[in-house]
Enzyme design. Structure first.
Site, mmCIF file in Angstrom:
data_model
loop_
_atom_site.group_PDB
_atom_site.id
_atom_site.type_symbol
_atom_site.label_atom_id
_atom_site.label_comp_id
_atom_site.label_asym_id
_atom_site.label_seq_id
_atom_site.Cartn_x
_atom_site.Cartn_y
_atom_site.Cartn_z
ATOM 1 N N ASN A 185 0.842 -1.209 0.000
ATOM 2 C CA ASN A 185 0.000 0.000 0.000
ATOM 3 C C ASN A 185 0.870 1.248 0.000
ATOM 4 O O ASN A 185 2.077 1.186 0.214
ATOM 5 C CB ASN A 185 -0.844 0.049 1.292
ATOM 6 C CG ASN A 185 -1.853 -1.067 1.348
ATOM 7 O OD1 ASN A 185 -2.803 -1.069 0.580
ATOM 8 N ND2 ASN A 185 -1.636 -2.024 2.237
ATOM 9 N N GLY A 186 0.169 2.375 -0.178
ATOM 10 C CA GLY A 186 0.723 3.684 0.157
ATOM 11 C C GLY A 186 2.061 4.013 -0.471
ATOM 12 O O GLY A 186 2.327 3.721 -1.642
ATOM 13 N N ILE A 187 2.919 4.618 0.330
ATOM 14 C CA ILE A 187 4.185 5.145 -0.175
ATOM 15 C C ILE A 187 5.101 4.006 -0.633
ATOM 16 O O ILE A 187 5.800 4.126 -1.646
ATOM 17 C CB ILE A 187 4.888 5.987 0.922
ATOM 18 C CG1 ILE A 187 3.989 7.152 1.374
ATOM 19 C CG2 ILE A 187 6.201 6.528 0.412
ATOM 20 C CD1 ILE A 187 4.496 7.883 2.617
ATOM 21 N N ASP A 215 5.618 -10.489 8.904
ATOM 22 C CA ASP A 215 5.504 -9.501 9.977
ATOM 23 C C ASP A 215 6.923 -9.093 10.337
ATOM 24 O O ASP A 215 7.700 -9.919 10.845
ATOM 25 C CB ASP A 215 4.780 -10.141 11.168
ATOM 26 C CG ASP A 215 4.650 -9.181 12.349
ATOM 27 O OD1 ASP A 215 5.284 -8.104 12.324
ATOM 28 O OD2 ASP A 215 3.931 -9.530 13.306
ATOM 29 N N TYR A 243 1.254 4.368 12.574
ATOM 30 C CA TYR A 243 1.233 5.669 13.259
ATOM 31 C C TYR A 243 -0.106 5.941 13.935
ATOM 32 O O TYR A 243 -0.871 6.802 13.512
ATOM 33 C CB TYR A 243 1.605 6.810 12.302
ATOM 34 C CG TYR A 243 1.112 6.676 10.865
ATOM 35 C CD1 TYR A 243 -0.159 7.073 10.487
ATOM 36 C CD2 TYR A 243 1.958 6.174 9.874
ATOM 37 C CE1 TYR A 243 -0.589 6.979 9.177
ATOM 38 C CE2 TYR A 243 1.536 6.065 8.555
ATOM 39 C CZ TYR A 243 0.262 6.474 8.210
ATOM 40 O OH TYR A 243 -0.171 6.377 6.903
ATOM 41 N N TYR A 285 5.371 7.150 18.172
ATOM 42 C CA TYR A 285 5.767 7.240 16.762
ATOM 43 C C TYR A 285 7.056 8.049 16.605
ATOM 44 O O TYR A 285 8.012 7.604 15.958
ATOM 45 C CB TYR A 285 4.630 7.882 15.961
ATOM 46 C CG TYR A 285 4.929 8.010 14.487
ATOM 47 C CD1 TYR A 285 4.914 6.894 13.652
ATOM 48 C CD2 TYR A 285 5.208 9.246 13.916
ATOM 49 C CE1 TYR A 285 5.178 7.007 12.295
ATOM 50 C CE2 TYR A 285 5.467 9.368 12.558
ATOM 51 C CZ TYR A 285 5.445 8.245 11.749
ATOM 52 O OH TYR A 285 5.716 8.366 10.403
ATOM 53 N N LEU A 331 4.085 15.120 5.698
ATOM 54 C CA LEU A 331 2.727 14.568 5.611
ATOM 55 C C LEU A 331 2.408 14.216 4.155
ATOM 56 O O LEU A 331 2.480 15.071 3.278
ATOM 57 C CB LEU A 331 1.720 15.606 6.109
ATOM 58 C CG LEU A 331 0.250 15.193 5.980
ATOM 59 C CD1 LEU A 331 -0.081 14.081 6.971
ATOM 60 C CD2 LEU A 331 -0.659 16.400 6.181
ATOM 61 N N THR A 381 -4.165 5.435 4.571
ATOM 62 C CA THR A 381 -4.032 5.219 6.018
ATOM 63 C C THR A 381 -3.933 6.537 6.753
ATOM 64 O O THR A 381 -4.573 6.731 7.793
ATOM 65 C CB THR A 381 -2.784 4.374 6.328
ATOM 66 O OG1 THR A 381 -2.803 3.224 5.529
ATOM 67 C CG2 THR A 381 -2.717 3.990 7.784
HETATM 68 N N1 LIG Z 1 1.833 9.015 5.065
HETATM 69 C C1 LIG Z 1 2.534 9.942 5.710
HETATM 70 O O1 LIG Z 1 2.109 11.099 5.885
HETATM 71 C C2 LIG Z 1 3.918 9.629 6.222
HETATM 72 C C3 LIG Z 1 4.746 10.703 6.616
HETATM 73 C C4 LIG Z 1 6.030 10.420 7.105
HETATM 74 C C5 LIG Z 1 6.473 9.119 7.178
HETATM 75 N N2 LIG Z 1 5.641 8.101 6.783
HETATM 76 C C6 LIG Z 1 6.159 6.734 6.893
HETATM 77 O O2 LIG Z 1 6.116 6.126 5.623
HETATM 78 C C7 LIG Z 1 5.869 4.733 5.784
HETATM 79 C C8 LIG Z 1 4.663 4.326 4.938
HETATM 80 O O3 LIG Z 1 3.536 5.089 5.322
HETATM 81 P P1 LIG Z 1 2.142 4.984 4.525
HETATM 82 O O4 LIG Z 1 1.374 6.219 4.821
HETATM 83 O O5 LIG Z 1 2.417 4.601 3.110
HETATM 84 O O6 LIG Z 1 1.436 3.789 5.308
HETATM 85 P P2 LIG Z 1 0.436 2.636 4.779
HETATM 86 O O7 LIG Z 1 -0.387 2.255 5.942
HETATM 87 O O8 LIG Z 1 -0.242 3.074 3.528
HETATM 88 O O9 LIG Z 1 1.436 1.462 4.401
HETATM 89 C C9 LIG Z 1 2.164 0.800 5.405
HETATM 90 C C10 LIG Z 1 2.296 -0.649 5.022
HETATM 91 O O10 LIG Z 1 3.018 -1.328 6.073
HETATM 92 C C11 LIG Z 1 2.400 -2.585 6.291
HETATM 93 N N3 LIG Z 1 2.690 -3.063 7.638
HETATM 94 C C12 LIG Z 1 2.179 -2.640 8.815
HETATM 95 N N4 LIG Z 1 2.664 -3.366 9.836
HETATM 96 C C13 LIG Z 1 3.515 -4.271 9.304
HETATM 97 C C14 LIG Z 1 4.314 -5.309 9.843
HETATM 98 N N5 LIG Z 1 4.334 -5.581 11.162
HETATM 99 N N6 LIG Z 1 5.073 -6.062 8.987
HETATM 100 C C15 LIG Z 1 5.056 -5.823 7.659
HETATM 101 N N7 LIG Z 1 4.307 -4.847 7.087
HETATM 102 C C16 LIG Z 1 3.545 -4.089 7.894
HETATM 103 C C17 LIG Z 1 0.903 -2.333 6.071
HETATM 104 O O11 LIG Z 1 0.183 -3.532 5.795
HETATM 105 C C18 LIG Z 1 0.936 -1.387 4.882
HETATM 106 O O12 LIG Z 1 0.892 -2.066 3.637
HETATM 107 C C19 LIG Z 1 5.702 4.496 7.280
HETATM 108 O O13 LIG Z 1 6.944 4.082 7.836
HETATM 109 C C20 LIG Z 1 5.326 5.859 7.805
HETATM 110 O O14 LIG Z 1 5.674 6.024 9.154
HETATM 111 C C21 LIG Z 1 4.379 8.317 6.309
#
Ligand SMILES: NC(=O)c1ccc[n+]([C@@H]2O[C@H](COP(=O)([O-])OP(=O)(O)OC[C@H]3O[C@@H](n4cnc5c(N)ncnc54)[C@H](O)[C@@H]3O)[C@@H](O)[C@H]2O)c1
Length: 243
Positions: free
Chosen positions: A13-15, A58, A89, A150, A182, A187
């Site tokens: 997912n996501g980033i 995990d 987070y 966090y 951000l 999520t």
């Molecule tokens: N979105 C933001 O604004 C933002 C800003 C700064 C940093 N970040 C960091 O970027 C990263 C990705 O964020 P995102 O917004 O894309 O999150 P997201 O929730 O979209 O993706 C996170 C992914 O991690 C996986 N995950 C969670 N727990 C896990 C585990 N125990 N083992 C394996 N996989 C696991 C989830 O299933 C998910 O696919 C994170 O480390 C987050 O802290 C995000």
């Protein structure tokens, strides 16, 4: 020609998914470790003509991480890059943060990168090459309430990376941090929608950050061109914090 395999945690997912798509375009085969299926990411990577492997992993469980490392090392060697992106987070005041929540956040966000590095650094050392990118957050430098666990975990990621860089540099391995601001992911919207109204306005480039805005930095940190950059943190946030 393949640049080897890039491991990306949390790339279902996501980033992380955007990192996978970009590194595939750069010529890496991609292996994803996530607690959920990564079918959408598989399609994006294969559309770039690269190989894809994923497993339900995990990152807090050493046996799960080690099994994944064995699988990747036998299916898709050599591993040349490791992106520790998986993170959680929860939005909770210090008062509402119980020890279980604290442990969970530290475990996913900090123990996870430790365990993944333990599993993949030995192979990188043998081959005298590796690129490690750990993911922090610009909240580390901001007045950001409701994030004690966090921000502590992400500060740990920065410290861990700086220290690790000192030990692996002699083996051709770099270790750096990307600290996103951000960023528009599903999520993050679930956790806190309101901050999207005002936080982007505080950036020098006042626009909402999309996952695609972050991928160039990770691409560079995984490239040959970044060979002499290690132990560093790159804030990628449209210029809100200066570190
Ligand atoms: N979105 C933001 O604004 C933002 C800003 C700064 C940093 N970040 C960091 O970027 C990263 C990705 O964020 P995102 O917004 O894309 O999150 P997201 O929730 O979209 O993706 C996170 C992914 O991690 C996986 N995950 C969670 N727990 C896990 C585990 N125990 N083992 C394996 N996989 C696991 C989830 O299933 C998910 O696919 C994170 O480390 C987050 O802290 C995000």
């Amino acid at each position: 020609m393949s640049k080897g395999t890039a491991i990306i945690t949390g790339a279902a997912n996501g980033i992380g998914q955007a990192y996978a798509q970009r590194l595939a375009a750069d010529g890496f085969d991609i292996a994803v470790a996530d607690v959920v299926e990564a079918n959408a990411t598989k399609a994006l990577v294969e559309a770039k003509g690269r190989q894809f492997f994923s497993a339900i992993v995990d990152v807090t469980a050493a046996n799960s991480v080690n099994q994944f490392a064995n699988d990747v090392n036998s299916h898709m060697p050599p591993v040349t890059a490791l992106i520790n992106n998986a993170g959680i987070y929860p939005w909770k005041s210090f008062e509402d943060t119980d020890y279980e929540t604290w442990r969970k956040v530290i475990s996913v966000n900090l123990d996870g990168p430790f365990l993944m590095c333990k599993a993949f650094v030995p192979g990188m050392k043998e081959r005298n090459f590796g690129r490690i990118v750990n993911v922090a957050s610009t909240t580390f430098w901001l007045n950001a309430p409701q994030m004690t666990a966090y921000i502590a975990s992400k500060g740990g990621v920065i410290g861990f990376t700086r220290a690790l860089a000192s030990e692996v540099g002699q083996f051709g391995i770099t270790a750096n941090v990307i600290a996103p601001g951000l960023t528009n992911t599903k999520t993050m919207h679930n956790v806190n929608d309101e901050i999207f109204d005002y936080l982007p306005k505080l950036q020098a480039i006042p626009k909402m950050i999309q996952p695609e805005d972050l991928v160039g930095v990770v691409s560079f940190l995984c490239s040959q061109d970044s060979a002499f950059i290690t132990g560093q943190t790159i804030a990628t946030d449209g210029g809100q914090v200066r570190i």
